[in-house]
Design a protein around this motif. Structure first.
Motif, PDB file in Angstrom:
ATOM      1  N   TYR A   1       0.850  -1.188   0.000  1.00 36.08           N
ATOM      2  CA  TYR A   1       0.000   0.000   0.000  1.00 36.08           C
ATOM      3  C   TYR A   1       0.887   1.239   0.000  1.00 36.08           C
TER       4      TYR A   1
ATOM      5  N   GLU B   1      -1.870  -0.804  -4.101  1.00 39.31           N
ATOM      6  CA  GLU B   1      -2.960   0.139  -3.812  1.00 39.31           C
ATOM      7  C   GLU B   1      -2.342   1.477  -3.448  1.00 39.31           C
TER       8      GLU B   1
ATOM      9  N   PRO C   1      -8.842   2.061   7.248  1.00 42.92           N
ATOM     10  CA  PRO C   1      -9.399   1.131   6.245  1.00 42.92           C
ATOM     11  C   PRO C   1      -8.346   0.159   5.705  1.00 42.92           C
ATOM     12  N   ILE C   2      -7.098   0.595   5.622  1.00 39.08           N
ATOM     13  CA  ILE C   2      -6.041  -0.307   5.138  1.00 39.08           C
ATOM     14  C   ILE C   2      -5.762  -1.389   6.183  1.00 39.08           C
TER      15      ILE C   2
ATOM     16  N   GLU D   1      -7.801  -2.432   8.339  1.00 33.84           N
ATOM     17  CA  GLU D   1      -8.991  -3.296   8.332  1.00 33.84           C
ATOM     18  C   GLU D   1      -8.834  -4.391   7.278  1.00 33.84           C
ATOM     19  N   LYS D   2      -8.389  -3.986   6.099  1.00 33.76           N
ATOM     20  CA  LYS D   2      -8.181  -4.975   5.020  1.00 33.76           C
ATOM     21  C   LYS D   2      -7.131  -6.009   5.410  1.00 33.76           C
ATOM     22  N   ILE D   3      -6.071  -5.533   6.027  1.00 38.27           N
ATOM     23  CA  ILE D   3      -4.955  -6.432   6.360  1.00 38.27           C
ATOM     24  C   ILE D   3      -5.357  -7.435   7.438  1.00 38.27           C
TER      25      ILE D   3
END
Lengths: 127, 280
Positions: free
Chosen positions: B223, B249, B274-275, B277-279
């Motif tokens: 990211y 991203e 949010p990043i 959260e994705k991880i």
């Protein structure tokens, strides 16, 4: 009001900023600031402006000169400048400003000079 | 009245980096996925203090921020006085991997900013399989220099104040004044020549042009986040880098500069949560 006319208000702006004068209390130097094609000669003594002259002065020496285009100063002095116009070094990096001469007094007092040259930001946009 | 304590705990880690004994200071908070945070050049791990105190992060991540050798409360190695400090791609990579190994971290996430962001790109190039995810803040494969680093370490210019004054322009005008000045205070406290030594990696040794094309985001997600007011690592620098890495991203952060986690913690949170959260 032209960018040079805005910069001409510098003595009042500095006089009204006791904190900047305090931080600049070690600054005693003659320097030059070019606003577009208008030169300004600043004689700083202990952080205050002992002399401030606008216009060409034959054979006047200065320790260093900071200059930028009218557009660069106009953008730099917006109340909230846009990215890439918000700092003196952002201006030099994009090629619309320059610094020449003896860099030592400039670098020894860099935050003071950056803040000094940003003072016209405090003026209303239309005077 | 009970003492009011921040949640992070600081300790000193004894480890070897490239066969040299070091004593490295780190702070940590939280439980869960290890998240190692890398500070910017000439600064220290305090830049991440807001992240270390954020329950939305520490409820899922074990956040660790260590001071690089020579920085913050990590002392230089014995005999430092006989050498000039210079960070390189190899020594920086070795320090991060040594820290992760010594702490027995299982596939940590690494997030770094500025030089920390650049080295995260190198981790993605050379050691991707060791990490769960990589986050590079204010990172690019290369950036144009904008001043002469010789001014950073000489007896007639106060290094700390000159460093702070130079980087002050990298902070967005919208950042809260308190956070701006706390960020600058850390720069004023750096050891003599340390910021300059870090920039050797940034300017001379750490050119990753061409190399970033080899990054495989299927091995480790990557990211990139860059603040729009960062004129050192510009949005264009980051977007150019991202364009060479399939699957990366990338996001440009509004109203943020070169120090998102310390200059505007609340704004940075909007982008990083949010990043994370994705991880997780």
């Amino acid at each position: 009001m032209s960018p040079a006319d805005r910069f001409a208000r510098l003595p009042d702006l500095l006089a009204a900023d006791s904190d900047l004068q305090r931080r600049g209390r070690w600054v005693t130097v003659d320097c030059r600031v070019d606003v577009g094609d208008q030169p300004f000669f600043l004689a700083l003594e202990n952080g205050a402006l002992a002399a401030f002259e606008r216009g060409t002065r034959l054979m006047r020496s200065s320790a260093f000169t900071v200059g930028a285009t009218d557009e660069a100063w106009t953008q730099h002095w917006q109340p909230v400048p846009a990215p890439g116009w918000h700092d003196l070094f952002a201006l030099t990096k994009r090629g619309v400003a320059s610094m020449e001469g003896d860099f030592r007094p400039l670098l020894q007092n860099l935050q003071f000079f950056k803040d000094l040259l940003a003072l016209p930001r405090r003026l209303p946009e239309r005077i | 009245m009970a003492p009011v304590l921040d949640p992070m705990i600081g300790r000193y880690l004894r480890l070897q980096i490239d066969g040299v004994d070091h004593r490295v200071y780190f702070e940590e908070a939280g439980r869960g996925i290890p998240l190692v945070c890398l500070h910017t050049a000439g600064a220290d791990g305090r830049q991440y203090r807001h992240l270390l105190a954020d329950p939305a992060v520490t409820s899922r991540f074990r956040v660790l921020a260590f001071d690089m050798p020579w920085h913050g409360k990590s002392t230089p190695p014995d005999g430092w006085e006989k050498s000039e400090y210079r960070l390189t791609t190899a020594s920086y990579t070795a320090a991060i991997r040594a820290f992760c190994k010594a702490m027995e971290l299982d596939k940590p996430v690494v997030m770094g900013c500025s030089i920390g962001g650049r080295i995260v790109l190198n981790l993605a190039i050379a050691h991707a399989a060791e990490f769960r995810a990589l986050i590079a803040l204010e990172a690019a494969d290369f950036q144009q220099p904008w001043y002469d680093t010789a001014w950073l370490h000489r007896p007639d210019v106060h290094g700390g104040e000159a460093c702070a004054a130079l980087v002050s322009g990298l902070i967005a005008p919208q950042s809260p004044p308190v956070s701006r000045h706390e960020t600058l205070w850390m720069y004023m406290q750096g050891g003599p020549g340390v910021f300059k030594g870090d920039l050797y990696f940034y300017r001379v040794d750490g050119d990753l042009r061409e190399k970033v094309k080899s990054i495989d985001t299927k091995v480790c997600p990557l990211y990139l986040l860059t603040g729009e007011y960062d004129f050192s690592c510009t949005s264009e620098d980051t977007l150019r880098t991202a364009a060479q890495i399939p699957g990366v991203e990338v996001q440009i952060m509004k109203h943020v500069g070169h120090f998102p986690m310390s200059e505007h913690p609340a704004k940075f949170r909007e982008y990083i949560l949010p990043i994370l959260e994705k991880i997780s």
